[in-house]
Write an enzyme that holds these catalytic residues in place. Structure first.
Site, PDB file in Angstrom:
ATOM      1  N   LEU A  55       0.836  -1.200   0.000  1.00  0.00           N
ATOM      2  CA  LEU A  55       0.000   0.000   0.000  1.00  0.00           C
ATOM      3  C   LEU A  55       0.869   1.248   0.000  1.00  0.00           C
ATOM      4  CD1 LEU A  55      -2.690  -0.859   2.704  1.00  0.00           C
ATOM      5  CD2 LEU A  55      -3.087  -0.645   0.253  1.00  0.00           C
ATOM      6  N   GLY A  56       0.341   2.331  -0.555  1.00  0.00           N
ATOM      7  CA  GLY A  56       0.969   3.633  -0.407  1.00  0.00           C
ATOM      8  C   GLY A  56       2.157   3.916  -1.303  1.00  0.00           C
ATOM      9  N   SER A  64      -3.647   0.756  -5.106  1.00  0.00           N
ATOM     10  CA  SER A  64      -4.157  -0.361  -4.312  1.00  0.00           C
ATOM     11  C   SER A  64      -5.552  -0.097  -3.760  1.00  0.00           C
ATOM     12  CB  SER A  64      -3.201  -0.676  -3.150  1.00  0.00           C
ATOM     13  OG  SER A  64      -2.006  -1.234  -3.624  1.00  0.00           O
ATOM     14  N   SER A  65      -5.816   1.129  -3.330  1.00  0.00           N
ATOM     15  CA  SER A  65      -7.148   1.425  -2.779  1.00  0.00           C
ATOM     16  C   SER A  65      -8.224   1.249  -3.840  1.00  0.00           C
ATOM     17  CB  SER A  65      -7.196   2.847  -2.207  1.00  0.00           C
ATOM     18  OG  SER A  65      -7.026   3.825  -3.221  1.00  0.00           O
ATOM     19  N   ALA A  84      -8.016  -0.778  -6.502  1.00  0.00           N
ATOM     20  CA  ALA A  84      -8.124  -2.206  -6.797  1.00  0.00           C
ATOM     21  C   ALA A  84      -8.937  -2.921  -5.725  1.00  0.00           C
ATOM     22  CB  ALA A  84      -6.727  -2.819  -6.907  1.00  0.00           C
ATOM     23  N   ASP A 130      -7.851   5.557 -11.776  1.00  0.00           N
ATOM     24  CA  ASP A 130      -7.467   4.340 -11.053  1.00  0.00           C
ATOM     25  C   ASP A 130      -8.575   3.293 -11.069  1.00  0.00           C
ATOM     26  OD1 ASP A 130      -5.219   5.799 -10.521  1.00  0.00           O
ATOM     27  OD2 ASP A 130      -5.237   5.458  -8.356  1.00  0.00           O
TER      28      ASP A 130
END
Length: 316
Positions: free
Chosen positions: A102-103, A108-109, A111, A152
């Protein structure tokens, strides 16, 4: 009932920061994914676990109060908003697995959000089309972040390549050859801080920084045409130009630049920061020498190899 869905992470290939000022951007899905598994539970609480980041929490399915058992809040805000919008009050167990940290600027958030919404709809035996899924996932990101590009969530939903221009999204699935090597710093990128930095420089030097932003837009447009034509050998050079332009407006750092030049010296066709910059990640594009580039970067930083993926969200 057991429901499983996964969605890809992404890299921004061209156009970060300039996209804030209505210039085009290119993002591509990679073959690293977030996977969400949902099962029934006899417990009174909804259980959230993500062993990859050491997260373990219980959520009251009626009040949404959180009991932290292990880890940090992290992605829980996204999970909470998805549960409020797309689930009833029945307790469930949600297991999340991640193939990238993450980050580090790889979406990632988005997905996780896309995969969770898809898994919940499947759990409730409901069908959701990709257009609606992408829109609903973007709405969740807006609620959590306050402001968010649709880029995203669109990439995580559809896979392939997304060309964003004037708020219009074009979905493309080219056959991008070779690999991308991603290297990243321990410190997560601070998107808000970097966007603010560029804005202040633009206000201070409108003619100079404005021209740089325009040029980043022109690089992205050129890359878009070359990718459609399958001329991937020229993409690396444009990545190098794009990085130089981003460096000139202050969103690179000494460590990111060391990564970028280490990758090039090891044989990458091109390398640049991906995402907000300041910290976070760089990407190196390789058709040959990918193992040499990977090993060179891994000798000093965390790094991994990934490839372009045409696959978007999948119900398993």
């Amino acid at each position: 009932m057991h429901s499983v869905a996964s969605a890809p992470n992404k890299i921004i290939l061209f156009g970060e920061h300039a996209v804030v000022y209505k210039k085009p951007a290119i993002a591509v899905a990679i073959n690293k994914r977030a996977k969400v598994s949902i099962k029934n539970t006899k417990k009174d609480s909804t259980i959230i676990k993500c062993n990859d980041i050491g997260l373990h929490a219980n959520i009251n399915p009626k009040t949404y109060n959180i009991e932290f058992l292990e880890g940090k809040k992290g992605i829980l805000n996204y999970i909470l908003e998805v549960l409020k919008s797309h689930h009833d009050n029945s307790p469930i167990k949600i297991d999340i697995s991640l193939e990238v940290p993450l980050g580090i600027g790889l979406g990632s958030s988005a997905a996780i959000t896309v995969a969770l919404i898809a898994a919940l709809h499947n759990y409730h035996e409901k069908v959701i089309d990709k257009s609606s899924l992408s829109k609903k996932a973007h709405e969740i990101e807006l609620k959590v972040q306050g402001a968010a590009s649709p880029l995203d969530t669109a990439v995580s939903t559809y896979g392939g390549m997304i060309y964003l221009k004037d708020s219009n999204i074009e979905y493309i699935k080219p056959n991008i050859e070779g690999s991308f090597i991603v290297a990243y710093t321990p410190k997560p990128a601070d998107t808000k801080k970097m966007v603010s930095l560029v804005k202040k420089k633009l206000e201070k030097y409108p003619n100079i920084v404005g021209n740089i932003i325009d040029t980043i837009g022109n690089v992205t447009k050129t890359a878009y045409e070359l990718i459609k034509e399958g001329k991937f050998e020229k993409i690396g050079e444009l990545m190098n130009i794009n990085h130089g332009l981003l460096d000139s407006i202050g969103v690179s750092s000494s460590e990111l630049s060391q990564m970028v030049y280490s990758a090039r010296n090891a044989g990458a066709l091109g390398s640049k920061i991906t995402g907000a910059g300041g910290s976070g990640s760089i990407i190196a594009y390789c058709i040959n020498n990918e193992d040499k580039v990977l090993n060179t970067l891994k000798s000093q930083w965390d790094a991994f190899k990934t490839k372009f993926s045409k696959d978007g969200v999948i119900i398993h």
